[in-house]
Scaffold this active site. Structure first.
Site, short mmCIF file in Angstrom:
data_model
loop_
_atom_site.label_atom_id
_atom_site.label_comp_id
_atom_site.label_asym_id
_atom_site.label_seq_id
_atom_site.Cartn_x
_atom_site.Cartn_y
_atom_site.Cartn_z
CD GLU A 1 -59.88 47.09 -31.11
OE1 GLU A 1 -60.80 47.00 -31.89
OE2 GLU A 1 -59.31 48.14 -30.81
CB ALA B 1 -51.91 38.17 -49.04
N GLY B 2 -54.12 40.36 -48.20
CA GLY B 2 -55.73 40.80 -47.85
C GLY B 2 -55.62 42.20 -48.49
CD GLU C 1 -52.54 45.34 -22.86
OE1 GLU C 1 -52.35 45.44 -21.69
OE2 GLU C 1 -52.70 43.96 -23.43
CG PHE C 2 -47.65 44.04 -26.64
CD1 PHE C 2 -47.12 44.47 -27.69
CD2 PHE C 2 -47.18 44.06 -25.33
CE1 PHE C 2 -45.95 44.99 -27.60
CE2 PHE C 2 -45.89 44.92 -25.18
CZ PHE C 2 -45.48 45.23 -26.43
NE ARG D 1 -60.72 52.88 -32.64
CZ ARG D 1 -60.33 53.21 -31.41
NH1 ARG D 1 -59.81 54.06 -31.08
NH2 ARG D 1 -60.56 52.03 -30.69
CB CYS E 1 -53.02 49.50 -33.12
SG CYS E 1 -53.93 49.64 -31.42
CB THR F 1 -49.44 53.16 -28.15
OG1 THR F 1 -49.92 51.74 -28.01
CG2 THR F 1 -48.11 52.95 -29.02
N1 LIG Z 1 -57.50 49.19 -29.17
C1 LIG Z 1 -56.29 48.37 -29.18
O1 LIG Z 1 -56.50 47.05 -29.66
C2 LIG Z 1 -55.07 48.60 -28.52
C3 LIG Z 1 -54.01 47.75 -28.08
C4 LIG Z 1 -53.00 48.25 -27.54
C5 LIG Z 1 -52.52 49.36 -27.09
N2 LIG Z 1 -53.55 50.44 -27.62
C6 LIG Z 1 -53.47 51.93 -27.26
O2 LIG Z 1 -54.11 52.14 -26.08
C7 LIG Z 1 -54.43 53.26 -25.83
C8 LIG Z 1 -55.93 53.65 -25.66
O3 LIG Z 1 -56.53 52.84 -26.78
P1 LIG Z 1 -58.08 52.60 -26.85
O4 LIG Z 1 -58.57 51.75 -28.30
O5 LIG Z 1 -58.62 51.88 -25.65
O6 LIG Z 1 -58.68 53.94 -26.91
P2 LIG Z 1 -60.20 54.27 -27.01
O7 LIG Z 1 -60.57 55.43 -27.87
O8 LIG Z 1 -61.21 53.00 -27.24
O9 LIG Z 1 -60.48 54.82 -25.34
C9 LIG Z 1 -59.84 55.92 -25.05
C10 LIG Z 1 -60.76 56.56 -23.72
O10 LIG Z 1 -60.00 57.40 -23.05
C11 LIG Z 1 -61.02 58.50 -22.71
N3 LIG Z 1 -60.28 59.56 -22.25
C12 LIG Z 1 -59.75 60.34 -22.91
N4 LIG Z 1 -59.12 61.55 -22.25
C13 LIG Z 1 -59.44 61.13 -20.95
C14 LIG Z 1 -59.13 61.75 -19.70
N5 LIG Z 1 -58.12 63.07 -19.74
N6 LIG Z 1 -59.58 61.13 -18.61
C15 LIG Z 1 -60.27 59.98 -18.77
N7 LIG Z 1 -60.43 59.52 -19.80
C16 LIG Z 1 -60.21 59.98 -20.98
C17 LIG Z 1 -61.96 58.50 -23.92
O11 LIG Z 1 -63.03 59.19 -23.47
C18 LIG Z 1 -62.03 57.07 -24.25
O12 LIG Z 1 -63.15 56.40 -23.92
C19 LIG Z 1 -54.12 54.03 -27.26
O13 LIG Z 1 -52.76 54.70 -26.94
C20 LIG Z 1 -53.71 52.72 -28.22
O14 LIG Z 1 -52.90 52.99 -29.14
C21 LIG Z 1 -54.64 50.02 -28.13
#
Ligand SMILES: NC(=O)c1ccc[n+]([C@@H]2O[C@H](COP(=O)([O-])OP(=O)(O)OC[C@H]3O[C@@H](n4cnc5c(N)ncnc54)[C@H](O)[C@@H]3O)[C@@H](O)[C@H]2O)c1
Length: 443
Positions: free
Chosen positions: A158, A258-259, A154-155, A334, A266, A121
């Site tokens: 978790e 509500a909660g 991505e939508f 988080r 995110c 994102t």
């Molecule tokens: N977690 C969710 O539910 C979710 C849903 C939709 C979108 N997103 C978006 O997706 C993105 C990733 O989120 P996430 O929750 O998977 O993050 P995360 O923190 O779980 O994972 C990110 C990973 O990237 C790795 N990383 C960082 N820099 C790197 C590099 N240069 N090369 C290789 N690896 C590297 C980190 O070590 C880490 O393991 C974010 O932008 C988030 O906003 C997350």
């Protein structure tokens, strides 16, 4: 197809495993060497239902590989996903340093035409920055490689990540090239079967769609939370109001619970990042600020209830906490409301006994060690272990085992039969009839 995924976190690992499951050859790359070493042995860094089995099967079938850098790849990838984190920077804007680093690595590595897909994102306009960095790196190597940067936010949620990835409502793709469009169709058609639910748009439109979607969901939650505070003052049950308005086809039932506040990796950071984007462009984000503000006060509701019940000084009070993760089905803590509650009551002298079906290793690793060493926070081995001699139970995360608990056992274990239901999981009348004091959110 040969696919590389940069970042093996929640999004990268699910993306990699699911595309491998569909028959592609995938390598997930992460700079965290311990994470990659564990993954190579089938040890996953996160709890996500069904993901471990999918990762292990695809590794065994030779479709899923792990590496610590792009240079370890033996085959050239025709699609490279960027799925690294974009956490909040100090001022609340999205910290894009990991995306920039990933772009530099891509530019330093690619040797053949490919499509770079941004799944992280990222602030609107990021794809242009990624493109420029890759061009600079290619120029350093005097290489003329043709590539396109595509936005594919991505939508997934978790706790339901595989289901969401494999059966999405829709796929959003921002691009400006026909070649990239054909490749993205090839990639996603096995998932969607028909192209109607793939929405192609400009790159910036796709980047904004992700922020707008999260901000809309957060807004609905904060709206309901505000209504719940009003309902409570006026003797109205927010749960009936929720059902009443959710059945209106113009409104719909999603994200109306509500909660005690939303958390996670995110909503909080994406609302904050959108606020910063608005301010940067001279727009006062009146609504987004209110969404944030309501959420911050909502996270304090349960600790405020504790002080109403027991006074400002909570010395000698023991609080049981059910649920540490920000939502059920994940170990992600988080910005979890549990952290705010625990911190607030510990600050006032209380002791906390907490239990979570998945997040306790994460709690041990991320919460202040001082809390554990001083005995202010203990993690129980069982959900009922967290209730031994407590003065109140706070339910923070609606994990299934908490939804139908053994009420009689709870009553026997607790010093005082008081339940603060942060997710409106229980029927107030049933709980009160069993001899408990019950406090929900807006009931
Ligand atoms: N977690 C969710 O539910 C979710 C849903 C939709 C979108 N997103 C978006 O997706 C993105 C990733 O989120 P996430 O929750 O998977 O993050 P995360 O923190 O779980 O994972 C990110 C990973 O990237 C790795 N990383 C960082 N820099 C790197 C590099 N240069 N090369 C290789 N690896 C590297 C980190 O070590 C880490 O393991 C974010 O932008 C988030 O906003 C997350």
């Amino acid at each position: 197809m040969n696919i590389a995924v940069i970042g093996a976190g929640y999004v990268g690992l699910v993306t990699g495993a699911c595309f491998a499951e569909l028959g592609n050859h995938v390598t997930c790359i992460d700079v965290n060497t311990q994470k990659i070493a564990n993954l190579k042995q089938g040890i996953l860094p996160i709890y996500e239902p069904g993901l471990d089995a999918m990762v292990i099967t695809n590794m065994q079938q030779g479709r899923l590989h792990f590496a610590t850098s792009l240079t370890e790849l033996d085959a050239q990838a025709s699609v490279i996903f960027i799925a690294v984190g974009t956490p909040s920077d100090k001022d609340g804007s999205a910290d894009i340093k990991y995306v920039l680093e990933a772009a530099r690595n891509i530019g330093a590595y690619i040797t053949q035409d490919c499509v770079i897909v941004d799944k992280s994102t990222v602030p609107v306009g990021m794809a242009d920055q990624v493109e420029n960095i890759i061009k600079q790196e290619l120029a350093k190597r005097s290489l003329n490689v043709s590539f396109n940067v595509v936005s594919n936010p991505e939508f997934l949620r978790e706790g339901a990540a595989i289901e969401d990835f494999m059966r999405p409502d829709r796929v959003i793709i921002g691009l400006s090239s026909d070649n990239a469009k054909a490749l993205m169709l090839d990639l996603y058609l096995p998932i969607l079967r028909s192209p109607e639910r793939i929405y192609f748009m400009n790159v910036k439109d796709a980047e904004m769609t992700k922020y707008a979607a999260n901000a809309m969901l957060a807004t609905r939650i904060s709206f309901m939370n505000e209504m719940s505070v009003l309902c409570e003052r006026m003797g109205v049950d927010i749960e009936n109001v929720r059902i009443g308005i959710g059945s209106d086809s113009r409104i719909g039932p999603a994200a109306l619970n509500a909660g005690c506040g939303y958390g996670g990796s995110c909503f909080p950071k994406d609302v904050r990042a959108l606020v910063k984007m608005a301010e940067k462009h001279g727009v006062t984000p009146v609504m987004l600020n209110a969404v944030e503000q309501r959420n911050a006060s909502q996270k304090l509701l349960l600790s405020e209830r504790m002080t109403h019940l027991f006074g400002e000084d909570l010395t000698g009070i023991v609080v049981g906490v059910w649920g540490l993760s920000f939502k059920p089905g994940t170990d992600d803590m988080r910005e979890s409301p549990a952290i705010v509650l625990i911190e607030e009551v510990i600050k006032r002298g209380a002791r906390v006994q907490a239990y979570d079906p998945a997040a306790m290793p994460v709690a041990r690793e991320t919460l202040p060690d001082q809390w554990f060493r001083s005995g202010q926070l203990a993690l129980a081995e069982h959900q009922y272990g967290a209730l031994q001699d407590v003065d109140a139970l706070a339910l923070i995360t609606e994990w299934k085992p908490f939804c139908y608990p053994d009420i009689a056992a709870m009553k026997n274990l607790m010093r005082k039969p008081i339940i603060l239901d942060g997710r409106n999981q229980y029927d107030p009348r049933q709980i009160r009839d069993a001899g408990f004091e019950y406090y929900g959110i807006g009931r």
